[in-house]
Design a protein around this motif. Structure first.
Motif, PDB file in Angstrom:
ATOM      1  N   GLY A  10       0.792  -1.235   0.000  1.00  0.00           N
ATOM      2  CA  GLY A  10       0.000   0.000   0.000  1.00  0.00           C
ATOM      3  C   GLY A  10       0.815   1.270   0.000  1.00  0.00           C
ATOM      4  O   GLY A  10       1.801   1.392  -0.727  1.00  0.00           O
ATOM      5  N   THR A  11       0.471   2.208   0.888  1.00  0.00           N
ATOM      6  CA  THR A  11       1.082   3.542   0.875  1.00  0.00           C
ATOM      7  C   THR A  11       2.544   3.524   1.305  1.00  0.00           C
ATOM      8  O   THR A  11       3.295   4.438   1.014  1.00  0.00           O
ATOM      9  CB  THR A  11       0.307   4.474   1.831  1.00  0.00           C
ATOM     10  OG1 THR A  11       0.236   3.825   3.099  1.00  0.00           O
ATOM     11  CG2 THR A  11      -1.091   4.747   1.321  1.00  0.00           C
ATOM     12  N   GLY A  12       2.930   2.514   2.060  1.00  0.00           N
ATOM     13  CA  GLY A  12       4.339   2.409   2.447  1.00  0.00           C
ATOM     14  C   GLY A  12       4.769   3.389   3.527  1.00  0.00           C
ATOM     15  O   GLY A  12       5.950   3.742   3.610  1.00  0.00           O
ATOM     16  N   SER A  13       3.858   3.821   4.386  1.00  0.00           N
ATOM     17  CA  SER A  13       4.249   4.795   5.425  1.00  0.00           C
ATOM     18  C   SER A  13       5.177   4.142   6.451  1.00  0.00           C
ATOM     19  O   SER A  13       6.093   4.792   6.967  1.00  0.00           O
ATOM     20  CB  SER A  13       3.002   5.365   6.116  1.00  0.00           C
ATOM     21  OG  SER A  13       2.367   4.371   6.903  1.00  0.00           O
ATOM     22  N   ASN A  14       5.009   2.858   6.727  1.00  0.00           N
ATOM     23  CA  ASN A  14       5.924   2.171   7.643  1.00  0.00           C
ATOM     24  C   ASN A  14       7.314   2.056   7.022  1.00  0.00           C
ATOM     25  O   ASN A  14       8.326   2.273   7.692  1.00  0.00           O
ATOM     26  CB  ASN A  14       5.391   0.777   7.987  1.00  0.00           C
ATOM     27  CG  ASN A  14       4.409   0.824   9.129  1.00  0.00           C
ATOM     28  OD1 ASN A  14       4.796   1.047  10.265  1.00  0.00           O
ATOM     29  ND2 ASN A  14       3.153   0.642   8.829  1.00  0.00           N
ATOM     30  N   LEU A 220       1.737   5.057  16.131  1.00  0.00           N
ATOM     31  CA  LEU A 220       2.523   4.198  17.032  1.00  0.00           C
ATOM     32  C   LEU A 220       3.371   3.210  16.233  1.00  0.00           C
ATOM     33  O   LEU A 220       4.494   2.886  16.603  1.00  0.00           O
ATOM     34  CB  LEU A 220       1.597   3.430  17.971  1.00  0.00           C
ATOM     35  CG  LEU A 220       1.074   4.150  19.215  1.00  0.00           C
ATOM     36  CD1 LEU A 220       0.333   3.171  20.111  1.00  0.00           C
ATOM     37  CD2 LEU A 220       2.222   4.812  19.974  1.00  0.00           C
ATOM     38  N   GLU A 221       2.839   2.760  15.094  1.00  0.00           N
ATOM     39  CA  GLU A 221       3.589   1.820  14.256  1.00  0.00           C
ATOM     40  C   GLU A 221       4.901   2.450  13.791  1.00  0.00           C
ATOM     41  O   GLU A 221       5.932   1.789  13.752  1.00  0.00           O
ATOM     42  CB  GLU A 221       2.751   1.424  13.035  1.00  0.00           C
ATOM     43  CG  GLU A 221       1.556   0.549  13.352  1.00  0.00           C
ATOM     44  CD  GLU A 221       0.801   0.147  12.093  1.00  0.00           C
ATOM     45  OE1 GLU A 221      -0.422  -0.032  12.177  1.00  0.00           O
ATOM     46  OE2 GLU A 221       1.438   0.039  11.025  1.00  0.00           O
ATOM     47  N   TRP A 222       4.844   3.757  13.438  1.00  0.00           N
ATOM     48  CA  TRP A 222       6.025   4.441  12.919  1.00  0.00           C
ATOM     49  C   TRP A 222       7.114   4.573  13.986  1.00  0.00           C
ATOM     50  O   TRP A 222       8.258   4.811  13.663  1.00  0.00           O
ATOM     51  CB  TRP A 222       5.634   5.821  12.373  1.00  0.00           C
ATOM     52  CG  TRP A 222       4.615   5.769  11.275  1.00  0.00           C
ATOM     53  CD1 TRP A 222       4.338   4.702  10.453  1.00  0.00           C
ATOM     54  CD2 TRP A 222       3.697   6.793  10.892  1.00  0.00           C
ATOM     55  NE1 TRP A 222       3.313   5.001   9.596  1.00  0.00           N
ATOM     56  CE2 TRP A 222       2.919   6.285   9.818  1.00  0.00           C
ATOM     57  CE3 TRP A 222       3.472   8.094  11.339  1.00  0.00           C
ATOM     58  CZ2 TRP A 222       1.920   7.038   9.195  1.00  0.00           C
ATOM     59  CZ3 TRP A 222       2.474   8.847  10.722  1.00  0.00           C
ATOM     60  CH2 TRP A 222       1.704   8.327   9.662  1.00  0.00           C
TER      61      TRP A 222
HETATM   62  C1  GRF Z   1      -0.505  -0.736   8.614  1.00  0.00           C
HETATM   63  O1  GRF Z   1      -1.520  -0.389   9.532  1.00  0.00           O
HETATM   64  C2  GRF Z   1       0.012  -2.117   8.929  1.00  0.00           C
HETATM   65  O2  GRF Z   1      -0.054  -2.467  10.306  1.00  0.00           O
HETATM   66  C3  GRF Z   1      -0.926  -2.974   8.162  1.00  0.00           C
HETATM   67  O3  GRF Z   1      -1.148  -2.279   6.944  1.00  0.00           O
HETATM   68  C4  GRF Z   1      -1.036  -0.880   7.193  1.00  0.00           C
HETATM   69  C5  GRF Z   1      -0.063  -0.414   6.130  1.00  0.00           C
HETATM   70  O4  GRF Z   1       0.286   0.845   6.198  1.00  0.00           O
HETATM   71  N1  GRF Z   1      -0.429  -4.310   7.926  1.00  0.00           N
HETATM   72  P1  GRF Z   1       1.455   1.435   5.250  1.00  0.00           P
HETATM   73  O5  GRF Z   1       1.320   0.831   3.881  1.00  0.00           O
HETATM   74  O6  GRF Z   1       2.780   1.091   5.876  1.00  0.00           O
HETATM   75  O7  GRF Z   1       1.189   2.886   5.254  1.00  0.00           O
END
Ligand code: GRF
Length: 260
Positions: A10-14, A220-222
């Motif tokens: 997806g967007t790849g924000s992580n 929080l993930e970031w």
């Molecule tokens: C995140 O919430 C991750 O936990 C889930 O998919 C989402 C992806 O976000 N598996 P991104 O593509 O990293 O923006």
């Protein structure tokens, strides 16, 4: 310095958060590639702009080929369905259905595509950053060449073991939980069942909506993903086993992560 490969959908924000943490020196590491399961994954363009080599394997077209023009579909020569079925914990045990067999065959073809792209790079860790495809033992065993040293990490939008699957924040919200969170874990043969490396939680208040829950979680993930990858880069993660039997006399073991 560790070499980090990434898979996204997806967007790849992580991925961007991890890349920036590497750039800022918070992680002694470098992103060496970013792959996706669809050409349209927005995160690929972001990665390319930052100079990260990218590739994609179009899962949807492989699935279509398998279903509509099987004569053009090819399995990787080293694919062993019996071995994959015996190891995988993606489905209930017992004799696999035809549908499950087809699932493993399609995945092996797609995963062979990923592996052939990845073979062009040396990497120490593979991170799944919003990669929305289940991985099979065919792929996992070819990345985790030493089973004692897992090197595939995933981030999940819920406090595992609650709410595995594709919509962690939605499930958390719909269930009426008062606390939400995210989890980073090593990938094993099950769906979101691997040994947990780190978790972060946030309160869900009466004024929250599904959207604000997702926002809180993503922020929080970031933080969590770079922290967990830094621990890996520092060699501070060790997987051991712990007795896990519930019923008297039940001797099950669970793999857990110790942080030194
Ligand atoms: C995140 O919430 C991750 O936990 C889930 O998919 C989402 C992806 O976000 N598996 P991104 O593509 O990293 O923006």
């Amino acid at each position: 310095m560790i070499r980090i490969g990434a898979l996204i959908s997806g967007t790849g924000s992580n991925l961007e958060a991890v890349r920036q943490a590497c750039e800022a020196g918070e992680i002694d590491g470098k992103i060496v590639f970013a792959g996706a399961d669809k050409p349209s994954a927005k995160g690929l363009a972001k990665a390319e702009k930052a100079g990260v080599p990218t590739f994609e394997v179009d899962y949807a077209s492989i699935i279509k080929t398998f279903k509509t023009s099987f004569e053009k579909f090819s399995l990787p020569p080293d694919f062993d369905i019996n071995q994959v079925v015996a190891k995988s914990r993606l489905f209930e045990g017992g004799v696999p259905t035809d549908e499950e067999i087809d699932f493993f065959r399609i995945r092996a073809a797609a995963e062979a595509g990923l592996l052939s792209h990845m073979a062009a790079y040396s990497f120490d860790l593979l991170i799944l950053a919003g990669f929305m495809r289940k991985l099979t033992p065919y792929f996992i065993d070819r990345v985790n060449t030493d089973p004692a040293v897992p090197r595939i990490m995933n981030i999940h939008p819920a406090l595992l073991p609650s709410f595995p699957g594709t919509d962690g924040y939605g499930d958390t919200w719909r269930y009426g939980c008062k606390v939400g969170g995210c989890t980073v874990h090593f990938v094993d043969y099950g769906e979101d069942t691997g040994p947990i490396i780190g978790q972060k939680a946030f309160p869900i208040t009466p004024s929250d909506t599904l959207e604000t829950v997702k926002e809180k979680g993503l922020h929080l993930e970031w933080q969590l993903y770079p922290e967990c990858i830094r621990l890996f880069a520092e060699g501070r993660l060790k997987v051991t086993t712990r007795p896990y039997g519930r019923a008297a006399g039940e001797s099950r073991e669970r793999r857990v992560v110790n942080i030194s």
